[in-house]
Design a protein around this motif. Structure first.
Motif, PDB file in Angstrom:
ATOM      1  N   GLY A 148      10.654-104.291   8.364  1.00 27.31           N
ATOM      2  CA  GLY A 148      10.695-105.449   9.257  1.00 27.31           C
ATOM      3  C   GLY A 148      12.099-105.737   9.747  1.00 27.31           C
ATOM      4  O   GLY A 148      12.314-106.033  10.931  1.00 27.31           O
ATOM      5  N   TYR A 149      13.069-105.650   8.853  1.00 29.22           N
ATOM      6  CA  TYR A 149      14.477-105.865   9.223  1.00 29.22           C
ATOM      7  C   TYR A 149      14.917-104.856  10.281  1.00 29.22           C
ATOM      8  O   TYR A 149      15.504-105.227  11.300  1.00 29.22           O
ATOM      9  CB  TYR A 149      15.356-105.767   7.971  1.00 29.22           C
ATOM     10  N   PRO A 172       8.912-111.483   2.393  1.00 27.12           N
ATOM     11  CA  PRO A 172       9.543-110.545   3.321  1.00 27.12           C
ATOM     12  C   PRO A 172      10.356-111.236   4.426  1.00 27.12           C
ATOM     13  O   PRO A 172      11.417-110.740   4.816  1.00 27.12           O
ATOM     14  CB  PRO A 172       8.366-109.761   3.913  1.00 27.12           C
ATOM     15  N   VAL A 173       9.890-112.383   4.916  1.00 23.58           N
ATOM     16  CA  VAL A 173      10.634-113.104   5.959  1.00 23.58           C
ATOM     17  C   VAL A 173      11.993-113.549   5.422  1.00 23.58           C
ATOM     18  O   VAL A 173      13.021-113.363   6.084  1.00 23.58           O
ATOM     19  CB  VAL A 173       9.817-114.303   6.494  1.00 23.58           C
ATOM     20  N   ALA A 188      13.012-103.124  12.293  1.00 25.06           N
ATOM     21  CA  ALA A 188      12.241-103.335  13.522  1.00 25.06           C
ATOM     22  C   ALA A 188      12.815-104.468  14.357  1.00 25.06           C
ATOM     23  O   ALA A 188      13.002-104.319  15.571  1.00 25.06           O
ATOM     24  CB  ALA A 188      10.775-103.594  13.191  1.00 25.06           C
ATOM     25  N   VAL A 189      13.108-105.614  13.722  1.00 29.11           N
ATOM     26  CA  VAL A 189      13.635-106.730  14.525  1.00 29.11           C
ATOM     27  C   VAL A 189      15.021-106.407  15.069  1.00 29.11           C
ATOM     28  O   VAL A 189      15.370-106.817  16.178  1.00 29.11           O
ATOM     29  CB  VAL A 189      13.625-108.082  13.768  1.00 29.11           C
ATOM     30  N   VAL A 219      14.230-110.471   5.057  1.00 31.43           N
ATOM     31  CA  VAL A 219      14.816-110.050   6.338  1.00 31.43           C
ATOM     32  C   VAL A 219      15.999-110.953   6.679  1.00 31.43           C
ATOM     33  O   VAL A 219      17.064-110.482   7.093  1.00 31.43           O
ATOM     34  CB  VAL A 219      13.760-110.059   7.467  1.00 31.43           C
ATOM     35  N   ILE A 258       8.077-103.191   3.220  1.00 31.01           N
ATOM     36  CA  ILE A 258       7.709-104.084   4.329  1.00 31.01           C
ATOM     37  C   ILE A 258       8.929-104.867   4.813  1.00 31.01           C
ATOM     38  O   ILE A 258       9.170-104.995   6.018  1.00 31.01           O
ATOM     39  CB  ILE A 258       6.585-105.054   3.884  1.00 31.01           C
ATOM     40  N   THR A 259       9.708-105.381   3.877  1.00 27.06           N
ATOM     41  CA  THR A 259      10.884-106.183   4.223  1.00 27.06           C
ATOM     42  C   THR A 259      11.911-105.362   4.995  1.00 27.06           C
ATOM     43  O   THR A 259      12.389-105.785   6.054  1.00 27.06           O
ATOM     44  CB  THR A 259      11.515-106.771   2.947  1.00 27.06           C
TER      45      THR A 259
END
Length: 192
Positions: free
Chosen positions: A73-74, A26-27, A76-77, A30, A69-70
């Motif tokens: 997360g993208y 996922p990191v 969200a950041v 993103v 999740i990925t």
């Protein structure tokens, strides 16, 4: 009649091998989404980016959990202020721009493509092409629908839907090729 088990995409299988992969994928996803947002054709009101190609390719390769999740997360950041959206923009003010519908649509399109790949397309080329094309269509419809609340449906269709059609076709073909090549390199058996 028994149903076939769900197809498990390559990155989902890799994530299941070790917790470190489950975090790293996922990191990296993103980062790829942020990078692809900067590859753009600056049209107004929303630029055409390479992002939907990356988004839908990752979704088809990750499965719905990792894709969700990925992309969450993208988003969200980006909303926290990191410049991951097109034009290196970030922050809550993005929700008041014409791009907001596309950003929201990323999550819907990614999960939809991932679920349909796992449960139906299962790496078969024609169904997968249809799933990826549907992902683009859903993304464009949500993006244009959001913009239509501000400028009306006709202008939104003209400015936020029609200009994206040629790119969506090219990116759908590119995503199909990418997914098939990555799955083959990962040793995924040919679909039946």
């Amino acid at each position: 009649m028994p149903t076939a088990p769900d197809f498990q995409p390559a990155l989902s299988r890799l994530a299941a091998t070790a917790p470190a992969w489950g975090l790293a994928i996922p990191v990296v996803g993103v980062a790829l989404l942020a990078w692809s947002a900067q590859i753009s054709i600056p049209i107004q009101p929303v630029p055409i980016t390479a992002q939907s190609y990356v988004l839908l390719s990752l979704a088809a390769l990750m499965g719905w959990r990792l894709a969700g999740i990925t992309v969450a997360g993208y988003i969200a950041v980006g909303l926290m202020g990191l410049g991951v959206f097109s034009g290196r923009r970030g922050g809550l003010e993005i929700l008041s721009t014409p791009s907001a519908g596309f950003i929201v649509g990323f999550l819907v399109a990614a999960v939809l493509v991932a679920v349909l790949q796992e449960k139906w397309a299962r790496l078969r080329p024609l169904p997968l092409f249809g799933v990826l094309a549907l992902g683009h269509l859903v993304l464009m419809a949500i993006g244009s629908g959001w913009f239509a609340t501000k400028v009306g449906p006709a202008l939104a269709f003209e400015k936020n839907f029609l200009p994206f059609i040629p790119g969506a076709v090219v990116k759908t073909v590119a995503a199909l090729a990418t997914v098939i090549l990555v799955e083959r390199a990962a040793g995924t058996p040919r679909p039946r």
